[in-house]
Design a protein around this motif. Structure first.
Motif, PDB file in Angstrom:
ATOM      1  N   PHE A  19      22.252  16.307  54.395  1.00 41.82           N
ATOM      2  CA  PHE A  19      23.658  15.889  54.322  1.00 41.82           C
ATOM      3  C   PHE A  19      24.170  15.466  55.705  1.00 41.82           C
ATOM      4  O   PHE A  19      25.363  15.520  55.973  1.00 41.82           O
ATOM      5  CB  PHE A  19      24.537  17.005  53.760  1.00 41.82           C
ATOM      6  N   GLY A  20      23.267  15.048  56.582  1.00 46.92           N
ATOM      7  CA  GLY A  20      23.669  14.627  57.918  1.00 46.92           C
ATOM      8  C   GLY A  20      23.860  15.772  58.888  1.00 46.92           C
ATOM      9  O   GLY A  20      24.241  15.547  60.040  1.00 46.92           O
ATOM     10  N   LEU A  63      42.772  17.176  56.942  1.00 46.54           N
ATOM     11  CA  LEU A  63      42.825  17.529  58.357  1.00 46.54           C
ATOM     12  C   LEU A  63      42.359  16.378  59.240  1.00 46.54           C
ATOM     13  O   LEU A  63      42.634  16.368  60.445  1.00 46.54           O
ATOM     14  CB  LEU A  63      41.945  18.767  58.620  1.00 46.54           C
ATOM     15  N   LEU A  64      41.628  15.429  58.653  1.00 48.73           N
ATOM     16  CA  LEU A  64      41.193  14.232  59.359  1.00 48.73           C
ATOM     17  C   LEU A  64      41.667  13.020  58.559  1.00 48.73           C
ATOM     18  O   LEU A  64      41.838  13.124  57.324  1.00 48.73           O
ATOM     19  CB  LEU A  64      39.667  14.189  59.513  1.00 48.73           C
ATOM     20  N   PRO A  65      41.872  11.877  59.204  1.00 47.32           N
ATOM     21  CA  PRO A  65      42.354  10.694  58.469  1.00 47.32           C
ATOM     22  C   PRO A  65      41.403  10.303  57.355  1.00 47.32           C
ATOM     23  O   PRO A  65      40.169  10.444  57.485  1.00 47.32           O
ATOM     24  CB  PRO A  65      42.407   9.603  59.544  1.00 47.32           C
ATOM     25  N   GLU A 115      31.039  19.533  57.522  1.00 45.42           N
ATOM     26  CA  GLU A 115      32.339  20.075  57.927  1.00 45.42           C
ATOM     27  C   GLU A 115      33.377  18.955  58.084  1.00 45.42           C
ATOM     28  O   GLU A 115      34.546  19.126  57.735  1.00 45.42           O
ATOM     29  CB  GLU A 115      32.187  20.837  59.240  1.00 45.42           C
ATOM     30  N   GLY A 116      32.931  17.800  58.604  1.00 48.82           N
ATOM     31  CA  GLY A 116      33.838  16.665  58.745  1.00 48.82           C
ATOM     32  C   GLY A 116      34.330  16.161  57.404  1.00 48.82           C
ATOM     33  O   GLY A 116      35.521  15.876  57.231  1.00 48.82           O
ATOM     34  N   LEU A 173      28.981  24.049  50.340  1.00 46.49           N
ATOM     35  CA  LEU A 173      27.929  23.360  51.086  1.00 46.49           C
ATOM     36  C   LEU A 173      28.122  23.540  52.587  1.00 46.49           C
ATOM     37  O   LEU A 173      27.149  23.711  53.332  1.00 46.49           O
ATOM     38  CB  LEU A 173      27.927  21.876  50.727  1.00 46.49           C
ATOM     39  N   ALA A 174      29.364  23.510  53.058  1.00 51.52           N
ATOM     40  CA  ALA A 174      29.624  23.720  54.482  1.00 51.52           C
ATOM     41  C   ALA A 174      29.161  25.108  54.912  1.00 51.52           C
ATOM     42  O   ALA A 174      28.546  25.269  55.977  1.00 51.52           O
ATOM     43  CB  ALA A 174      31.114  23.537  54.778  1.00 51.52           C
ATOM     44  N   ALA A 175      29.430  26.118  54.082  1.00 49.48           N
ATOM     45  CA  ALA A 175      28.954  27.470  54.399  1.00 49.48           C
ATOM     46  C   ALA A 175      27.432  27.509  54.414  1.00 49.48           C
ATOM     47  O   ALA A 175      26.811  28.132  55.289  1.00 49.48           O
ATOM     48  CB  ALA A 175      29.512  28.468  53.385  1.00 49.48           C
ATOM     49  N   CYS A 176      26.822  26.813  53.457  1.00 45.50           N
ATOM     50  CA  CYS A 176      25.360  26.791  53.356  1.00 45.50           C
ATOM     51  C   CYS A 176      24.725  26.128  54.568  1.00 45.50           C
ATOM     52  O   CYS A 176      23.768  26.656  55.147  1.00 45.50           O
ATOM     53  CB  CYS A 176      24.953  26.056  52.077  1.00 45.50           C
TER      54      CYS A 176
END
Length: 336
Positions: free
Chosen positions: A315-316, A331-333, A322-323, A268-271
């Motif tokens: 999806f915002g 990689l993020l809390p 990516e977040g 989905l991030a790639a899309c």
């Protein structure tokens, strides 16, 4: 009674309540979209046949409508089934007689849908909530939104009957609801219902969206070629030709990843990255007069939505996806 039930996460109700088949369900949703004063921009369908599957939805409908139907079927229905109430709006959404979009991806500083956009507290026999919601749809009857209550996340339906058509963000909403209008607490952890619905939505959205992006790029290439007959744009401007080709390659790779996803959120991030690139390219080419607009208008595969923000906010938007991927990779809390 005052407090929402401390329930174990229940199984969702059967999909398509009140509709015998997926084809009937999608037809009911399409009829509902057309009924809302015909507020979709352009034709509801580009081809004559009514779609009976989500693959056909993506092949035959404008991007915003195909995305909204996919969102309702794969991203909303599984979570709507956790709400115990029996409101008319809830029943209509389950039967395909009301279009419900997702407000779960309202952008936030944590870049994650796990963070509820509403805050609530119990006051007497009601839950008092305030917050904001954003959604990506041409028109909708309700948005499925999330509220944080006593440290746990619940979903509820926010009516949108009075909103005009268009992508929306409503700020500073305040409302009161009975506790049974909220779902049981939902989990975004591995195997949790919220995470599973998000992944199912991603799996259904990404292949159709990438295919639509490739069709849009084909339209832009043909329109550049048409302009070339008069001014030689495609052949003389290698920069434009390279930009289209580079984006086609990226979109093709994203489509391949979306068709066989080992990680639906990564696909989905790639899309969503591709959607950003193609939309910006379309806006630049059309806005600057680099393409023959008459050729685009007569191309049966062209969707004018590509020159608007509507394809970039699902999806915002790319940053939210990516977040969330970064949260899942550690990689993020962790949130939610």
């Amino acid at each position: 009674m005052g407090r929402p039930r401390p329930l174990v996460e229940p199984a969702p109700l059967p999909e398509y309540t009140g509709a015998a088949t997926r084809e009937n369900f999608l037809t009911a949703l399409l009829d509902r979209c057309a009924h809302r004063k015909g507020r979709t921009s352009g034709p509801v369908a580009r081809r004559a046949r009514r779609p009976g599957s989500l693959d056909e939805v993506w092949a035959s409908l404008p991007f915003p409508l195909a995305a909204a139907l996919t969102e309702h079927v794969e991203g909303v229905l599984p979570l709507v089934g956790t709400i115990a109430g029996r409101s008319p709006l809830l029943r209509a959404g389950r039967a395909g007689e009301a279009l419900i979009v997702s407000g779960l991806f309202t952008p936030n500083s944590s870049l994650s849908p796990r963070v509820a956009s509403f805050r609530g507290h119990v006051e007497g026999s009601e839950v008092v909530m305030s917050g904001a919601v954003s959604f990506a749809a041409l028109t909708a009857d309700a948005a499925l939104s999330a509220v944080s209550l006593e440290g746990r996340s619940h979903v509820f339906l926010l009516p949108l009957a009075d909103r005009e058509a268009g992508i929306g963000r409503a700020e500073r909403i305040e409302l009161r609801l009975p506790p049974d209008h909220l779902s049981a607490p939902l989990s975004w952890g591995p195997g949790g219902l919220a995470a599973s619905a998000f992944e199912a939505h991603a799996r259904a959205f990404a292949p159709g969206a990438c295919a639509a992006a490739l069709r849009a790029l084909g339209c832009l290439r043909r329109a550049l070629t048409a302009r070339n007959s008069a001014s030689g744009v495609l052949s003389t401007s290698q920069l434009l030709a390279h930009e289209v080709t580079r984006t086609e390659i990226t979109a093709g790779l994203a489509a391949l990843a979306a068709d066989t996803p080992t990680d639906p959120v990564a696909a989905l991030a790639a899309c969503t990255g591709v959607l950003d690139s193609v939309a910006l390219l379309a806006q630049e080419f059309v806005g600057a007069g680099m393409v023959d607009e008459s050729s685009l208008r007569t191309d049966p595969d062209w969707d004018p939505s590509w020159t608007t923000p509507s394809v970039r906010v699902h999806f915002g938007g790319r940053r939210m996806v990516e977040g969330e991927l970064a949260h899942r990779m550690g990689l993020l809390p962790a949130t939610g």
